[in-house]
Motif scaffolding. Sequence first.
Motif, PDB file in Angstrom:
ATOM      1  N   ARG A  37      20.460  -6.585  12.698  1.00  0.00           N
ATOM      2  CA  ARG A  37      21.578  -7.517  12.470  1.00  0.00           C
ATOM      3  C   ARG A  37      21.793  -8.325  13.741  1.00  0.00           C
ATOM      4  NH1 ARG A  37      26.562  -9.008  10.026  1.00  0.00           N
ATOM      5  NH2 ARG A  37      28.365  -9.562  11.112  1.00  0.00           N
ATOM      6  N   LEU A  38      21.525  -7.754  14.597  1.00  0.00           N
ATOM      7  CA  LEU A  38      21.629  -8.390  16.022  1.00  0.00           C
ATOM      8  C   LEU A  38      20.149  -8.917  16.716  1.00  0.00           C
ATOM      9  CD1 LEU A  38      24.249  -6.175  17.660  1.00  0.00           C
ATOM     10  CD2 LEU A  38      24.722  -7.942  16.337  1.00  0.00           C
ATOM     11  N   ARG A  88      26.242  -4.437  28.400  1.00  0.00           N
ATOM     12  CA  ARG A  88      26.607  -5.708  27.671  1.00  0.00           C
ATOM     13  C   ARG A  88      26.467  -6.931  28.138  1.00  0.00           C
ATOM     14  NH1 ARG A  88      32.620  -6.184  24.930  1.00  0.00           N
ATOM     15  NH2 ARG A  88      31.904  -7.602  23.297  1.00  0.00           N
ATOM     16  N   ASN A  89      26.519  -7.071  29.476  1.00  0.00           N
ATOM     17  CA  ASN A  89      26.132  -8.149  30.091  1.00  0.00           C
ATOM     18  C   ASN A  89      25.171  -7.825  31.417  1.00  0.00           C
ATOM     19  OD1 ASN A  89      29.564  -8.392  29.656  1.00  0.00           O
ATOM     20  ND2 ASN A  89      28.206 -10.054  28.931  1.00  0.00           N
ATOM     21  N   GLU A 138      21.074  -7.028  28.804  1.00  0.00           N
ATOM     22  CA  GLU A 138      22.475  -6.769  27.815  1.00  0.00           C
ATOM     23  C   GLU A 138      21.872  -6.663  26.400  1.00  0.00           C
ATOM     24  OE1 GLU A 138      23.167 -11.722  27.569  1.00  0.00           O
ATOM     25  OE2 GLU A 138      24.266 -10.339  29.267  1.00  0.00           O
ATOM     26  N   ARG A 169      25.013  -6.571  24.074  1.00  0.00           N
ATOM     27  CA  ARG A 169      25.906  -7.820  24.172  1.00  0.00           C
ATOM     28  C   ARG A 169      26.896  -7.999  22.972  1.00  0.00           C
ATOM     29  NH1 ARG A 169      25.928 -12.905  27.013  1.00  0.00           N
ATOM     30  NH2 ARG A 169      27.780 -13.924  26.596  1.00  0.00           N
ATOM     31  N   TYR A 170      26.257  -7.884  21.782  1.00  0.00           N
ATOM     32  CA  TYR A 170      27.245  -8.263  20.523  1.00  0.00           C
ATOM     33  C   TYR A 170      27.434  -7.076  19.658  1.00  0.00           C
ATOM     34  CZ  TYR A 170      25.964 -12.871  22.129  1.00  0.00           C
ATOM     35  OH  TYR A 170      25.795 -14.051  22.992  1.00  0.00           O
ATOM     36  N   VAL A 171      27.336  -5.629  20.163  1.00  0.00           N
ATOM     37  CA  VAL A 171      27.475  -4.648  19.320  1.00  0.00           C
ATOM     38  C   VAL A 171      28.891  -4.588  18.831  1.00  0.00           C
ATOM     39  CG1 VAL A 171      25.892  -3.198  20.512  1.00  0.00           C
ATOM     40  CG2 VAL A 171      28.267  -2.933  21.215  1.00  0.00           C
ATOM     41  N   ASN A 172      29.966  -5.491  19.210  1.00  0.00           N
ATOM     42  CA  ASN A 172      31.157  -5.765  18.743  1.00  0.00           C
ATOM     43  C   ASN A 172      31.092  -6.331  17.421  1.00  0.00           C
ATOM     44  OD1 ASN A 172      30.397  -7.780  20.500  1.00  0.00           O
ATOM     45  ND2 ASN A 172      32.490  -8.726  19.818  1.00  0.00           N
ATOM     46  N   ARG A 173      30.147  -6.714  17.064  1.00  0.00           N
ATOM     47  CA  ARG A 173      29.718  -7.812  15.750  1.00  0.00           C
ATOM     48  C   ARG A 173      29.192  -6.700  14.471  1.00  0.00           C
ATOM     49  NH1 ARG A 173      26.893 -13.375  17.636  1.00  0.00           N
ATOM     50  NH2 ARG A 173      28.478 -14.024  19.022  1.00  0.00           N
ATOM     51  N   THR A 180      33.504  -2.862  28.112  1.00  0.00           N
ATOM     52  CA  THR A 180      34.435  -3.629  27.491  1.00  0.00           C
ATOM     53  C   THR A 180      35.740  -3.985  28.487  1.00  0.00           C
ATOM     54  OG1 THR A 180      35.376  -4.690  25.347  1.00  0.00           O
ATOM     55  CG2 THR A 180      35.800  -2.386  25.992  1.00  0.00           C
ATOM     56  N   GLU A 210      33.913  -8.074  27.980  1.00  0.00           N
ATOM     57  CA  GLU A 210      32.809  -8.659  28.797  1.00  0.00           C
ATOM     58  C   GLU A 210      33.003  -8.862  30.151  1.00  0.00           C
ATOM     59  OE1 GLU A 210      29.831 -11.100  26.654  1.00  0.00           O
ATOM     60  OE2 GLU A 210      31.328 -11.290  24.956  1.00  0.00           O
TER      61      GLU A 210
END
Length: 239
Positions: A101-102, A144-145, A149, A152-156, A218, A220
């Motif tokens: 997905r990412l 995450r950054n 990273e 970076r977008y695992v929150n999605r 978290t 970011e």
Amino acid sequence: MWCGGEVAVTVGVLLLLLVVHQLWWTNRQARDGAERQVQALEQEWESGAAGGGPTVAPAPRPEDGERDREQPAADHEQKPAADKPAAPRWDQAYAVLSIPRLGVRVPVAEGVGKAGVLDKGYVGHYPRTAQPGRAGNFAVAGHRNTHGEPFRYVNRLRDGDRVEVRTRNATYTYTVDRRLAQTLPSDGGVIDPVPRSAVRPGAGYDERGYYLTLTTCTPEFSSKYRLVVWGKLTSVAVR
């Protein structure tokens, strides 16, 4: 005033260069290195692979974990011959983690040290947690950054998203089903064999199984808290 202005400009340029280095150069360097490592691992595996395609095993049942903590299988009498590697060397990349997905595809290395693992753009495996496909909790961390990273977008990630972990002889597919948006860095319960937050008791699981835990910082550009994504093993493709 003239000298003060020159000093201010010099400091400003140095700060700008530092920001460029952190936000651009470390990402480019780490991503290139991580991709080369993924290619090296895959070439090594392919060169030593036996003929024939992969076989797919159904998802394991929790009760199988009670009977056999070493090998997941839907049928205890006919377990897939997944690999049982020795403990990886510290900082050694030994698996590839993919999040379709990412668009993420990064090496997994043993340990969560910054210099030897995370700052190279790798995902780090928490020592003393389960290895891929084993009963318990396969727990990993990633930046995450900066430095590639990878998380970076695992929150999605949402319920049903897949996370694949490929080793020399098998590919383990985990399916995301729970998330914890924020917890303390000291919340070790999230990487326990039965992952459950010690800070937010309602977050996590209550029974043994085959789990995956992704952790990152978290919000970011901060390391104040941790973001957690959990999943369960749903299939095993044995090479």
